[in-house]
Design an enzyme around this catalytic site. Structure first.
Site, PDB file in Angstrom:
ATOM      1  N   HIS A 144       0.833  -1.198   0.000  1.00  0.00           N
ATOM      2  CA  HIS A 144       0.000   0.000   0.000  1.00  0.00           C
ATOM      3  C   HIS A 144       0.872   1.254   0.000  1.00  0.00           C
ATOM      4  O   HIS A 144       1.848   1.342   0.736  1.00  0.00           O
ATOM      5  CB  HIS A 144      -0.899  -0.011   1.238  1.00  0.00           C
TER       6      HIS A 144
ATOM      7  N   MET B 267      -8.989  11.335  -5.367  1.00  0.00           N
ATOM      8  CA  MET B 267     -10.306  10.778  -5.085  1.00  0.00           C
ATOM      9  C   MET B 267     -10.328   9.264  -5.243  1.00  0.00           C
ATOM     10  O   MET B 267      -9.647   8.691  -6.082  1.00  0.00           O
ATOM     11  CB  MET B 267     -11.349  11.373  -6.032  1.00  0.00           C
ATOM     12  N   ALA B 268     -11.097   8.628  -4.383  1.00  0.00           N
ATOM     13  CA  ALA B 268     -11.427   7.231  -4.585  1.00  0.00           C
ATOM     14  C   ALA B 268     -12.530   7.170  -5.643  1.00  0.00           C
ATOM     15  O   ALA B 268     -13.240   8.158  -5.871  1.00  0.00           O
ATOM     16  CB  ALA B 268     -11.905   6.604  -3.281  1.00  0.00           C
TER      17      ALA B 268
ATOM     18  N   LYS C 236     -20.954   5.482 -13.262  1.00  0.00           N
ATOM     19  CA  LYS C 236     -19.776   6.287 -13.594  1.00  0.00           C
ATOM     20  C   LYS C 236     -18.582   5.898 -12.721  1.00  0.00           C
ATOM     21  O   LYS C 236     -17.468   5.700 -13.211  1.00  0.00           O
ATOM     22  CB  LYS C 236     -20.099   7.772 -13.450  1.00  0.00           C
TER      23      LYS C 236
END
Length: 349
Positions: free
Chosen positions: A116, A175-176, A224
């Protein structure tokens, strides 16, 4: 609890070194985590340290990786992470991408087999600091239901972007592809707070406000966000020959095994397109234009993307970075880990 940026970074670095991470990698990881905390993105800051320490201590992160940078063309390359610390690998890979873009105008660098890597806007900021445009995407473990589905397939699969202005400010996006990142769920748990019912679903697929009952996350804007998550998975997984979709390893499962995650950096040199000074001036113009837009009811001002981060940084510089008391106590303790993360259910308490 509030602490200075310098103290927080030192505490994180020391804890990661005690867990077994080499100093230069602990230094980078701490820098990435503090980058998040000083912007108020606490879901990707110090609260992650205990998880990293447990995975390091159990052998799930290679503490002596053989990092290799392999050029595959004039504008393309692969950075081999060898199961090592994701923060360090992603930063070093971005440094290589920056050099390539300065010379050739564009660089695309895949980062393979890493753990990560934290808030990926850190790496796009690297590019913007070098007067370049940075774009980065990375995989995460499957915890998001696809639009129309009842079980997880993709991860939160974040997207980050940054571009420089003519006065040091940066316009940014991080952004996720979900309504919220999984770290936001963890942050709500750590503060015993409820979550909006639009963030996640329980094991029955029903919306929940209890972060402890979360079974899967929801993609942003339905189809989306689902499509964006797919795009990220293709670019940072399939393109690099790595596990993809629901085959991506879990963050909280098998902590003694390397994760083999992928990330993709794209760097663009404005000087090869419109001229650097013209580009930076127009980014500044964009910022000013957005600030001058008439605000909607309930808003005092339209902010350019990333502007709120600057406000938080200024506040924390004056008052210190706010972190949860329990996290601070862990950082100053001799404890490396409490065996709380090595389980089969990434959504368990």
């Amino acid at each position: 609890m509030r602490v200075t940026k310098e103290k927080l970074k030192d505490l994180i670095k020391t804890k990661l070194q005690k867990a077994g991470l080499k100093e230069e990698h602990a230094e980078i990881a701490a820098d990435v985590l503090v980058f998040a905390d000083e912007r108020g993105i606490h879901s990707h800051g110090a609260m992650r340290v205990e998880y990293y320490a447990e995975r390091i201590a159990k052998g799930g992160i290679n503490t002596n990786p053989d990092f290799k940078f392999e050029k595959t063309g004039p504008c393309s390359a692969v950075f081999h992470g060898d199961g090592g610390n994701g923060h360090a690998a992603a930063k070093l890979a971005m440094a290589e991408a920056i050099n390539m873009a300065k010379e050739n105008g564009v660089a695309i660098v895949g980062v393979r087999d890493i753990s990560h890597s934290g808030a990926i806007s850190y790496f796009t900021h690297q590019a913007a600091e070098a007067d370049l445009i940075g774009f980065s995407v990375c995989q995460s473990d499957p915890m998001v239901v696809p639009f129309g589905g009842a079980e997880p397939y993709y991860g939160t699969n974040p997207i980050a972007f940054a571009a420089p202005s003519n006065d040091g400010r940066k316009i940014t996006l991080d952004m996720a592809t979900t309504v919220q990142a999984w770290g936001k769920i963890l942050h709500a748990r750590s503060k015993n707070e409820s979550i909006p019912d639009t963030w996640a679903v329980d094991e029955k697929g029903e919306p929940t406000t209890d972060p402890l009952k979360v079974s899967a996350l929801l993609p942003i804007s339905g189809p989306k966000g689902y499509g964006l998550g797919m795009m990220v998975d293709v670019l940072s997984g399939i393109l690099l020959g790595l596990p993809f979709g629901n085959k991506v390893s879990s963050m909280y499962e098998n902590l003694s095994e390397y994760r083999k995650l992928g990330q993709l950096h794209i760097v663009i040199n404005p000087a090869f397109f419109t001229g650097l000074m013209n580009f930076k001036q127009n980014i500044s113009n964009t910022m000013e234009d957005l600030n001058q837009i008439k605000p909607a009811t309930g808003f005092s001002k339209v902010l350019y993307p990333g502007q709120n981060n600057d406000v938080v940084i200024a506040e924390y510089k004056e008052k210190g970075i706010e972190i949860v008391d329990d996290i601070y106590e862990y950082l100053i303790s001799d404890t490396i880990h409490n065996n709380q993360y090595d389980h089969k259910n990434p959504f368990a308490e």
